[in-house]
Design a protein around this motif. Sequence first.
Motif, mmCIF file in Angstrom:
data_model
loop_
_atom_site.group_PDB
_atom_site.id
_atom_site.type_symbol
_atom_site.label_atom_id
_atom_site.label_comp_id
_atom_site.label_asym_id
_atom_site.label_seq_id
_atom_site.Cartn_x
_atom_site.Cartn_y
_atom_site.Cartn_z
ATOM 1 N N PHE A 30 3.525 12.179 9.458
ATOM 2 C CA PHE A 30 4.671 11.293 9.690
ATOM 3 C C PHE A 30 4.452 9.930 9.026
ATOM 4 O O PHE A 30 5.329 9.424 8.315
ATOM 5 C CB PHE A 30 4.897 11.123 11.191
ATOM 6 N N LEU A 31 3.272 9.356 9.227
ATOM 7 C CA LEU A 31 2.994 8.029 8.672
ATOM 8 C C LEU A 31 2.884 8.054 7.147
ATOM 9 O O LEU A 31 3.282 7.105 6.470
ATOM 10 C CB LEU A 31 1.709 7.465 9.290
ATOM 11 N N THR A 32 2.349 9.146 6.595
ATOM 12 C CA THR A 32 2.258 9.258 5.143
ATOM 13 C C THR A 32 3.642 9.343 4.515
ATOM 14 O O THR A 32 3.896 8.767 3.455
ATOM 15 C CB THR A 32 1.419 10.484 4.739
ATOM 16 N N LEU A 33 4.540 10.049 5.165
ATOM 17 C CA LEU A 33 5.921 10.104 4.687
ATOM 18 C C LEU A 33 6.550 8.716 4.694
ATOM 19 O O LEU A 33 7.282 8.341 3.770
ATOM 20 C CB LEU A 33 6.743 11.068 5.551
ATOM 21 N N LEU A 34 6.259 7.935 5.721
ATOM 22 C CA LEU A 34 6.761 6.563 5.768
ATOM 23 C C LEU A 34 6.234 5.752 4.582
ATOM 24 O O LEU A 34 6.966 4.970 3.962
ATOM 25 C CB LEU A 34 6.356 5.886 7.077
ATOM 26 N N ARG A 39 5.954 -0.616 4.680
ATOM 27 C CA ARG A 39 4.819 -1.519 4.567
ATOM 28 C C ARG A 39 4.746 -2.442 5.789
ATOM 29 O O ARG A 39 5.772 -2.774 6.393
ATOM 30 C CB ARG A 39 4.926 -2.383 3.304
ATOM 31 N N ILE A 40 3.537 -2.833 6.146
ATOM 32 C CA ILE A 40 3.351 -3.798 7.223
ATOM 33 C C ILE A 40 2.420 -4.896 6.721
ATOM 34 O O ILE A 40 1.736 -4.727 5.710
ATOM 35 C CB ILE A 40 2.746 -3.153 8.492
ATOM 36 N N LYS A 41 2.403 -6.005 7.423
ATOM 37 C CA LYS A 41 1.499 -7.091 7.079
ATOM 38 C C LYS A 41 0.156 -6.902 7.776
ATOM 39 O O LYS A 41 0.099 -6.471 8.924
ATOM 40 C CB LYS A 41 2.108 -8.443 7.482
ATOM 41 N N GLN A 42 -0.891 -7.225 7.046
ATOM 42 C CA GLN A 42 -2.217 -7.167 7.635
ATOM 43 C C GLN A 42 -2.392 -8.347 8.594
ATOM 44 O O GLN A 42 -2.145 -9.494 8.248
ATOM 45 C CB GLN A 42 -3.283 -7.218 6.528
ATOM 46 N N PHE A 70 -4.659 0.453 5.136
ATOM 47 C CA PHE A 70 -4.808 -0.258 3.872
ATOM 48 C C PHE A 70 -3.655 0.050 2.910
ATOM 49 O O PHE A 70 -3.207 -0.820 2.163
ATOM 50 C CB PHE A 70 -6.141 0.088 3.210
ATOM 51 N N SER A 71 -3.172 1.290 2.928
ATOM 52 C CA SER A 71 -2.060 1.645 2.048
ATOM 53 C C SER A 71 -0.778 0.930 2.460
ATOM 54 O O SER A 71 0.001 0.489 1.611
ATOM 55 C CB SER A 71 -1.820 3.161 2.077
ATOM 56 N N SER A 72 -0.553 0.803 3.752
ATOM 57 C CA SER A 72 0.679 0.171 4.235
ATOM 58 C C SER A 72 0.666 -1.341 4.031
ATOM 59 O O SER A 72 1.708 -1.988 4.071
ATOM 60 C CB SER A 72 0.902 0.485 5.719
ATOM 61 N N THR A 73 -0.516 -1.923 3.811
ATOM 62 C CA THR A 73 -0.604 -3.369 3.596
ATOM 63 C C THR A 73 -0.775 -3.729 2.109
ATOM 64 O O THR A 73 -0.920 -4.897 1.772
ATOM 65 C CB THR A 73 -1.799 -3.960 4.376
#
Length: 238
Positions: A105-109, A115-118, A148-151
């Motif tokens: 689910f998160l990989t699809l996102l 993206r989120i902020k670190q 790390f990918s989302s940030t």
Amino acid sequence: MELVLFILIILVASILQTSSGFGFSILATPFLLLLFEPFEAIQINLLVSLIISMLLFKKINADIHYGMLRRLVIGSLPGLPLGIYIFLTVDISLLKVGISIIILFLTLLLLFSFRIKQKQTRDYGVGSITGTLTTAIGMPGPPLLLYFSSTNTPKATVRATILAFYLFIYFVSFVIQMIFAGTSQVVWTSTLISLPFVLGGLWVGQYLYRKMDQKTFRILTYILLFFTAIYLLLERFI
């Protein structure tokens, strides 16, 4: 035949770990479980990953985000005993299915540019989840990769910080595993046999890392996440 398969697993996983900073447990653990008892596969994974991080530390030192590293380490502390409790008491196959669904689910996102902020508080949370998964199933990579990918963290920082974090998390996890699950001669003999191929994997991995740009690094991350999720999901039914 089993020895050849073991050598191939170690070599390819070492290349992946060196070139990206993650991936040894994601690639090696599923196949090591075909050759060894679960606690032996997890402990070989922990030991070899620890050795790789130790050998690379001097090369990655300048790229480590020490503030984030400190928060990940502190955050992992409550997760470590929780993970060994899960390993000893919970149906691990059910846990893996749940983890696989979350990872998918998160990989699809991420693929759809989520993206989120670190943030410091999130560093602690990710550390806690990572500590739990390390002692529970010997697989700390997925939460770190997702975070790390989302940030959008630069690949050099990702690789260096994860490898430095592994120095702590794998050492402590291995000690906890030995205390509560024991160890065996197979673990130590297999680790010793693997060393020449780990060194070969480090040499090839360093070369590939220098050739890899940020986009390729991100694609590799997504592939590894999907591979992990699908493996954890299918393992329940194999």
